[in-house]
Design a protein around this motif. Structure first.
Motif, short mmCIF file in Angstrom:
data_model
loop_
_atom_site.label_atom_id
_atom_site.label_comp_id
_atom_site.label_asym_id
_atom_site.label_seq_id
_atom_site.Cartn_x
_atom_site.Cartn_y
_atom_site.Cartn_z
N PRO A 73 1.01 -1.10 -0.03
CA PRO A 73 -0.10 -0.03 0.13
C PRO A 73 0.70 1.18 0.03
CG PRO A 73 -0.15 -1.12 2.17
CD PRO A 73 0.63 -2.01 1.35
N VAL A 74 2.02 0.97 0.32
CA VAL A 74 2.91 2.29 0.12
C VAL A 74 2.92 3.01 -1.18
CG1 VAL A 74 5.26 3.03 0.41
CG2 VAL A 74 4.42 1.47 2.01
N TYR A 75 2.82 1.96 -2.15
CA TYR A 75 2.66 2.64 -3.62
C TYR A 75 1.55 3.03 -3.83
CZ TYR A 75 7.41 0.41 -4.55
OH TYR A 75 8.69 0.01 -4.66
N ALA A 97 13.33 -5.48 9.92
CA ALA A 97 12.46 -5.53 11.21
C ALA A 97 12.39 -4.26 11.93
CB ALA A 97 12.58 -6.81 11.95
N ARG A 98 13.56 -3.37 11.79
CA ARG A 98 13.62 -2.16 12.65
C ARG A 98 13.28 -1.06 11.81
NH1 ARG A 98 18.84 -2.35 13.48
NH2 ARG A 98 19.47 -0.42 12.21
N ALA A 99 12.07 -0.43 12.18
CA ALA A 99 11.64 0.75 11.63
C ALA A 99 12.06 1.96 11.92
CB ALA A 99 9.89 0.50 11.64
N ALA A 100 11.97 2.84 10.87
CA ALA A 100 12.41 4.29 11.47
C ALA A 100 11.46 4.93 12.28
CB ALA A 100 12.56 5.08 10.18
N GLN A 109 3.86 1.70 8.88
CA GLN A 109 4.35 1.63 7.50
C GLN A 109 5.19 0.39 7.15
OE1 GLN A 109 7.17 3.94 5.28
NE2 GLN A 109 5.67 4.65 4.27
N ASN A 110 6.26 0.20 8.18
CA ASN A 110 7.09 -0.91 8.01
C ASN A 110 6.39 -2.40 8.33
OD1 ASN A 110 9.04 -2.72 9.84
ND2 ASN A 110 10.15 -2.04 8.25
N GLU A 129 4.65 -7.31 5.76
CA GLU A 129 3.54 -8.17 5.50
C GLU A 129 3.43 -8.56 3.99
OE1 GLU A 129 0.22 -10.90 5.57
OE2 GLU A 129 1.84 -10.33 7.13
N HIS A 130 3.62 -7.70 3.02
CA HIS A 130 3.63 -7.67 1.74
C HIS A 130 4.85 -8.51 1.20
CE1 HIS A 130 -0.32 -5.63 0.28
NE2 HIS A 130 -0.16 -5.20 1.43
N GLN A 131 6.05 -8.27 1.98
CA GLN A 131 7.29 -9.11 1.45
C GLN A 131 6.95 -10.67 1.88
OE1 GLN A 131 9.74 -6.62 3.61
NE2 GLN A 131 10.68 -5.97 2.08
N ARG A 132 6.34 -10.92 2.97
CA ARG A 132 6.05 -12.22 3.50
C ARG A 132 5.01 -12.69 2.60
NH1 ARG A 132 2.19 -14.91 5.71
NH2 ARG A 132 0.96 -13.07 6.09
N ARG A 133 4.01 -12.02 2.04
CA ARG A 133 3.16 -12.89 1.18
C ARG A 133 3.72 -13.10 -0.28
NH1 ARG A 133 -2.03 -8.70 1.71
NH2 ARG A 133 -2.61 -8.90 3.89
N TYR A 134 4.57 -12.10 -0.76
CA TYR A 134 5.36 -12.51 -2.07
C TYR A 134 6.11 -13.89 -1.62
CZ TYR A 134 8.74 -11.93 -5.75
OH TYR A 134 9.44 -12.04 -6.89
#
Length: 281
Positions: A130-132, A223-226, A232-233, A238-243
């Motif tokens: 969803p970032v995109y 795993a470490r978000a800004a 957002q992280n 989650e989308h990286q995992r789904r991919y």
């Protein structure tokens, strides 16, 4: 600054600058993220130097590859990557890609076929994220910021200020090379073009995603978000995992790191490359 022998290789009428290091029968090719060149992989090269032949390069238009006269698309960059490997890398290889480089690598994977022995995606963002959804707006904001940075980077003290986050992650000699190549008006201009290329590619990737790589693939997720970007992280991960779960032979892994996993966890990245090399040995 670092001094590593390299050469310019022709790719589709353009040139890319290539550095080869390490030794061994196995081959590993590295694709940098947006705004970065070959030097961003320096921390990973040393742990692998006695186990494989390592190929890191600057995309056309960046650093030592020299300027280009046209706006390159993600497809253009993928075509250059393929042409470079045909010229430099005999046989099969593992491809490692960071961030934006994941888009380039996935597009290239469609045409590399059996030459692609394994794929390691280092905090690469899938187009489904969803970032995109609002990326056009984000691109405009980033471009406005970079336009100012591009002008001010003519002054070395300001260039060092803008690149402080990178200075903390890389060795002094690597950082000095980055400062001379990437954090310059020409380097930042190229970064702006690469961001535009991503903005143009996302609708295409969403409408017709690249074919899923058939080779073993590992997806590393930072795993470490800004600060302030925890939500957002979480969505990105989650989308990286789904991919990864949708791949014929995929594995997802959380890494205790920020976005530059190769700089913060170089031994982990090197270990995952070894795993991919050993899969078909």
């Amino acid at each position: 600054m670092r001094e590593v022998p390299g050469r310019r290789v022709q790719a589709n009428g353009r040139y890319v600058y290539v550095e080869e290091s390490g030794q061994g029968q196995d081959r590993v090719v590295f694709e940098a993220g947006g705004g970065c060149g070959r030097t961003c992989w320096d921390p990973v090269l040393s742990p692998l130097a006695d186990q494989a032949r390592l190929v890191a390069y600057d995309r056309a238009g960046r650093a030592l590859s020299g300027r280009t006269t046209q706006q390159l698309s993600i497809d253009d960059m993928a075509a250059d990557l393929i042409a470079m490997t045909k010229a430099v890398v005999p046989g099969e290889f593992v491809l490692v890609a960071h961030s934006m480089g994941g888009l380039v690598a996935r597009r290239a994977a469609e045409r590399l076929g059996s030459r692609l022995r394994g794929l390691l995606l280092v905090d690469a963002l899938p187009e489904t994220s969803p970032v995109y959804d609002t990326w056009d707006q984000t691109t405009k904001k980033i471009d406005n910021m970079l336009a100012v940075t591009q002008t001010l980077s003519r002054f070395p003290p300001l260039a060092r200020l803008f690149s402080g986050n990178v200075r903390r992650l890389f060795s002094a000699d690597t950082y000095q090379t980055m400062l001379a190549e990437d954090f310059t008006p020409a380097g930042i201009s190229q970064t702006r073009q690469e961001i535009q290329a991503v903005a143009a590619a996302i609708p295409q990737f969403r409408a017709q995603p690249p074919q899923l790589p058939k080779c073993p693939t590992i997806v590393l997720s930072a795993a470490r978000a800004a600060k302030g970007r925890e939500h957002q992280n979480a969505a990105i991960r989650e989308h990286q995992r789904r991919y990864a779960e949708n791949l014929p032979d995929g594995r997802y892994e959380d890494v205790a790191s920020g976005h530059f996993i190769q700089a913060e966890q170089p031994n982990l990245v090197a270990d995952r490359i070894r795993r991919l090399l050993s899969r078909n040995s």
